[in-house]
Write an enzyme that holds these catalytic residues in place. Structure first.
Site, PDB file in Angstrom:
ATOM      1  N   CYS A  49      22.837 -41.479 -12.920  1.00 14.11           N
ATOM      2  CA  CYS A  49      22.139 -40.610 -13.867  1.00 14.11           C
ATOM      3  C   CYS A  49      21.349 -41.450 -14.880  1.00 14.11           C
ATOM      4  O   CYS A  49      20.406 -42.122 -14.510  1.00 14.11           O
ATOM      5  CB  CYS A  49      23.111 -39.628 -14.522  1.00 14.11           C
ATOM      6  SG  CYS A  49      22.276 -38.255 -15.377  1.00 14.11           S
ATOM      7  N   HIS A  55      24.928 -36.913  -9.479  1.00 12.28           N
ATOM      8  CA  HIS A  55      26.276 -37.321  -9.868  1.00 12.28           C
ATOM      9  C   HIS A  55      27.188 -37.295  -8.639  1.00 12.28           C
ATOM     10  O   HIS A  55      27.692 -36.234  -8.273  1.00 12.28           O
ATOM     11  CB  HIS A  55      26.832 -36.374 -10.934  1.00 12.28           C
ATOM     12  CG  HIS A  55      26.189 -36.531 -12.267  1.00 12.28           C
ATOM     13  ND1 HIS A  55      26.635 -37.436 -13.211  1.00 12.28           N
ATOM     14  CD2 HIS A  55      25.107 -35.928 -12.811  1.00 12.28           C
ATOM     15  CE1 HIS A  55      25.866 -37.365 -14.284  1.00 12.28           C
ATOM     16  NE2 HIS A  55      24.927 -36.457 -14.069  1.00 12.28           N
ATOM     17  N   GLU A  90      30.146 -38.240  -8.471  1.00 12.96           N
ATOM     18  CA  GLU A  90      31.493 -37.868  -8.909  1.00 12.96           C
ATOM     19  C   GLU A  90      31.650 -36.361  -9.073  1.00 12.96           C
ATOM     20  O   GLU A  90      32.772 -35.868  -9.202  1.00 12.96           O
ATOM     21  CB  GLU A  90      31.835 -38.582 -10.228  1.00 12.96           C
ATOM     22  CG  GLU A  90      31.185 -38.023 -11.471  1.00 12.96           C
ATOM     23  CD  GLU A  90      29.743 -38.471 -11.719  1.00 12.96           C
ATOM     24  OE1 GLU A  90      29.227 -38.197 -12.811  1.00 12.96           O
ATOM     25  OE2 GLU A  90      29.140 -39.090 -10.803  1.00 12.96           O
TER      26      GLU A  90
END
Length: 196
Positions: free
Chosen positions: A77, A178, A180
């Site tokens: 990001c 992202h 994650e």
């Protein structure tokens, strides 16, 4: 294996740690330059604003540290955007690892919303992060600025216009999305990075 997550003036770094724990990996969240330098892999994640974040990196010397790292480094990001040459956000000179511009999305139609938030599909995937089949797989985005298409792109998507969503150059890797927060697809991308 020692994984260091760089702790700097940015938000949302703990979600990366949680994602690694789900993969059975214990990482260390740290701003200690010696610990980062000695790590086997380094992750440079976060959400934030480019100008103030770069000012913090320069003040602490973390900017020079990142440029000196020889092990695999993954920017996520704002981490990816700061690894580029320049950002329109605050007219900011960044780390310059990738020769690319970071620009603000400009809506072209009424339905174009900025921030680009939600799930979007990967296109033109290649390189080490995308070992396997990732074209048309969906990943999660939250961003108002994008990295223009450039020679280092190893994945793209389209929102308002085509743009780079992952970059690779030498030991440096980066994703605008992202991983994650991107379910099993994101976990596989993180695994690919850890297994480099």
């Amino acid at each position: 294996m020692q994984i260091a997550i760089i702790d700097y003036n940015a938000g949302n770094i703990f979600s990366v740690d949680y994602a690694l724990k789900r993969l059975g990996i214990e990482a260390v969240i740290t701003s200690d330059k010696e610990t980062i330098a000695k790590a086997d892999k380094v992750i440079f994640p976060g959400q934030g604003e480019a100008h103030s974040t770069m000012r913090y990196l320069r003040k602490t010397g973390i900017d020079k540290l990142i440029l000196d790292l020889k092990q695999p480094v993954l920017g996520i990001c704002i981490g990816m955007q700061l690894m580029c040459r320049h950002s329109e956000e605050g007219n900011t000179d960044c780390l310059g690892i990738f020769d690319a511009e970071v620009k603000r999305f400009i809506p072209r139609r009424h339905e174009d919303k900025v921030t680009h938030m939600g799930w979007n599909s990967l296109q033109n995937t290649k390189g080490a992060l995308f070992s396997g089949s990732f074209d048309e797989k969906f990943v999660y985005f939250v961003h108002s600025y994008y990295v223009s298409l450039n020679e280092h792109a190893c994945a793209t998507t389209e929102y308002i216009q085509p743009f780079s969503v992952a970059l690779e150059k030498g030991n440096y890797y980066a994703t605008q999305f992202h991983p994650e927060k991107s379910g099993s697809v994101g976990e596989q991308i993180l695994s690919n990075f850890i297994n480099l």
